[in-house]
Write an enzyme that holds these catalytic residues in place. Structure first.
Site, PDB file in Angstrom:
ATOM      1  N   GLU A  65     -10.314  -8.132   1.123  1.00 32.77           N
ATOM      2  CA  GLU A  65     -11.731  -8.170   1.541  1.00 32.77           C
ATOM      3  C   GLU A  65     -12.493  -9.273   0.796  1.00 32.77           C
ATOM      4  O   GLU A  65     -13.314  -9.966   1.375  1.00 32.77           O
ATOM      5  CB  GLU A  65     -12.412  -6.813   1.271  1.00 32.77           C
ATOM      6  CG  GLU A  65     -12.018  -5.703   2.219  1.00 32.77           C
ATOM      7  CD  GLU A  65     -12.750  -5.747   3.577  1.00 32.77           C
ATOM      8  OE1 GLU A  65     -13.794  -6.406   3.678  1.00 32.77           O
ATOM      9  OE2 GLU A  65     -12.248  -5.110   4.523  1.00 32.77           O
ATOM     10  N   CYS A  88      -8.300   3.502  10.205  1.00 38.04           N
ATOM     11  CA  CYS A  88      -8.283   3.489   8.740  1.00 38.04           C
ATOM     12  C   CYS A  88      -7.413   4.652   8.289  1.00 38.04           C
ATOM     13  O   CYS A  88      -7.666   5.805   8.674  1.00 38.04           O
ATOM     14  CB  CYS A  88      -9.719   3.657   8.239  1.00 38.04           C
ATOM     15  SG  CYS A  88      -9.849   3.930   6.469  1.00 38.04           S
ATOM     16  N   ASP A 104     -13.363   1.234  10.678  1.00 40.07           N
ATOM     17  CA  ASP A 104     -12.604   1.094   9.433  1.00 40.07           C
ATOM     18  C   ASP A 104     -13.628   0.812   8.337  1.00 40.07           C
ATOM     19  O   ASP A 104     -14.813   0.599   8.624  1.00 40.07           O
ATOM     20  CB  ASP A 104     -11.603  -0.081   9.545  1.00 40.07           C
ATOM     21  CG  ASP A 104     -10.819  -0.307   8.260  1.00 40.07           C
ATOM     22  OD1 ASP A 104     -10.278   0.674   7.718  1.00 40.07           O
ATOM     23  OD2 ASP A 104     -10.757  -1.452   7.776  1.00 40.07           O
ATOM     24  N   SER A 105     -13.148   0.751   7.096  1.00 36.52           N
ATOM     25  CA  SER A 105     -14.055   0.410   5.996  1.00 36.52           C
ATOM     26  C   SER A 105     -14.453  -1.070   6.044  1.00 36.52           C
ATOM     27  O   SER A 105     -15.416  -1.468   5.404  1.00 36.52           O
ATOM     28  CB  SER A 105     -13.366   0.694   4.666  1.00 36.52           C
ATOM     29  OG  SER A 105     -12.220  -0.120   4.548  1.00 36.52           O
ATOM     30  N   CYS A 160      -1.914   1.296   5.416  1.00 33.54           N
ATOM     31  CA  CYS A 160      -3.311   0.871   5.329  1.00 33.54           C
ATOM     32  C   CYS A 160      -3.488  -0.226   6.369  1.00 33.54           C
ATOM     33  O   CYS A 160      -2.650  -1.136   6.457  1.00 33.54           O
ATOM     34  CB  CYS A 160      -3.622   0.341   3.932  1.00 33.54           C
ATOM     35  SG  CYS A 160      -5.252  -0.421   3.801  1.00 33.54           S
ATOM     36  N   HIS A 196      -5.329  -2.631   6.518  1.00 34.35           N
ATOM     37  CA  HIS A 196      -5.529  -3.992   6.000  1.00 34.35           C
ATOM     38  C   HIS A 196      -4.192  -4.718   5.816  1.00 34.35           C
ATOM     39  O   HIS A 196      -4.139  -5.941   5.834  1.00 34.35           O
ATOM     40  CB  HIS A 196      -6.215  -3.968   4.630  1.00 34.35           C
ATOM     41  CG  HIS A 196      -7.699  -3.754   4.675  1.00 34.35           C
ATOM     42  ND1 HIS A 196      -8.264  -2.562   5.049  1.00 34.35           N
ATOM     43  CD2 HIS A 196      -8.727  -4.594   4.382  1.00 34.35           C
ATOM     44  CE1 HIS A 196      -9.589  -2.665   4.959  1.00 34.35           C
ATOM     45  NE2 HIS A 196      -9.894  -3.883   4.562  1.00 34.35           N
TER      46      HIS A 196
HETATM   47  N1  DGL Z   1      -8.006  -0.063   5.939  1.00 31.49           N
HETATM   48  C1  DGL Z   1      -8.259   1.233   5.420  1.00 31.49           C
HETATM   49  C2  DGL Z   1      -7.037   2.078   5.322  1.00 31.49           C
HETATM   50  O1  DGL Z   1      -6.213   1.961   6.211  1.00 31.49           O
HETATM   51  C3  DGL Z   1      -9.241   1.312   4.300  1.00 31.49           C
HETATM   52  C4  DGL Z   1      -8.840   0.760   3.022  1.00 31.49           C
HETATM   53  C5  DGL Z   1      -9.935   0.862   2.047  1.00 31.49           C
HETATM   54  O2  DGL Z   1     -11.086   0.627   2.415  1.00 31.49           O
HETATM   55  O3  DGL Z   1      -9.651   1.186   0.874  1.00 31.49           O
HETATM   56  O4  DGL Z   1      -6.862   2.897   4.435  1.00 31.49           O
END
Ligand code: DGL
Length: 271
Positions: A157, A76, A13-14, A190, A192
């Site tokens: 984050e 992600c 993931d990011s 997402c 997150h």
């Molecule tokens: N958690 C990721 C997603 O599901 C990345 C979110 C991001 O880095 O902008 O899109």
């Protein structure tokens, strides 16, 4: 490389978002070895170009292949939305690659019909229109009402979930948007966002079903490994967490999830 069942599952993931699916996976499949890559140096992905996300993703997959991963999970949505096909082509028949969108679309196809579902996600995910496209490809009578919510990943984050009141205000602002009126369920598009699911549930007073990909994706991984006869029958011996830049939020969230101080290894792919 020959794949054996004790090889790890590679997840990326990011940043900390993919830990939501990883946590669900480690609960469902307690034997599985894990190699996680959080590309914290480039987070958030949601406001990067498709080309950049594709470049980051393929480099990370090369690293995960070097670690002998037996399956790669793109944990992600943003990378799943714009890089899944490219990653599959890049990885070829070395290992199976799963994304976090198809399992959710399959879940929706089984649970919902003739309804309106909300979707929140990054700008990349929302602009790709990928959920509606995949839902339409299955011929489902479901309309997706989507809203980009780009402030959520940076605030999660940056603060590692310490700024609850701020997050509540941002959630209220976003979810009050008329685009999300009259929905029967909301996809957390997402990885997150499951971290702030209680705040989202509080906003809706539990009246809207929240579709959280974590468990759904964990089951999809189990299904794939079962089909490929690659489930690990031996006890887990490794959980490795690599990050491309050290952030306190990653360390704090990883600790929160796994109830232990995890060893984070810096792995700057781009030096
Ligand atoms: N958690 C990721 C997603 O599901 C990345 C979110 C991001 O880095 O902008 O899109």
């Amino acid at each position: 490389m020959s794949i054996i069942h004790t090889n790890p599952i590679g997840i990326f993931d990011s940043g900390i978002g993919g830990l939501t699916a990883t946590h669900a996976l480690t609960k469902l499949l307690p034997n599985e070895n894990i190699v996680y890559f959080g590309d914290t140096a480039h987070a958030p992905y949601g406001d990067k170009s498709t080309t950049a996300i594709q470049e980051y993703s393929t480099k990370i997959c090369d690293m995960l292949l070097q670690q002998n991963c037996k399956l790669i999970l793109i944990a992600c949505n943003s990378a799943s939305a714009v890089a899944f096909d490219l990653i599959k082509a890049h990885v070829g028949n070395k290992v199976k690659v799963l994304d976090v969108i198809d399992p959710v679309v399959n879940y929706i196809s089984q649970k919902y019909q003739a309804t309106s579902i909300g979707l929140i996600g990054t700008k990349t995910t929302i602009n790709s229109n990928i959920y509606q496209k995949k839902i339409d490809a299955l011929g489902l009578d479901i309309t997706v009402h989507s809203l980009a919510t780009p402030l959520l990943v940076p605030v999660i984050e940056e603060t590692g979930l310490t700024a609850i009141e701020l997050i509540k205000d941002i959630i209220k602002g976003y979810l009050s948007n008329p685009k999300l009126a009259d929905i029967n369920a909301l996809i957390l598009g997402c990885t997150h966002y499951p971290l702030i699911k209680p705040i989202i549930n509080e906003f809706y007073q539990n009246k809207v079903n929240i579709i959280d990909a974590s468990q759904i994706v964990a089951h999809a991984v189990k299904q794939q490994l079962t089909a490929d006869n690659l489930l690990n029958p031996e006890p887990r011996h490794t959980m490795k967490f690599y990050i491309s830049d050290y952030t306190d939020a990653f360390a704090a969230t990883a600790k929160l999830f796994f109830q232990e101080q995890l060893h984070l290894e810096l792995y700057p792919l781009w030096e």
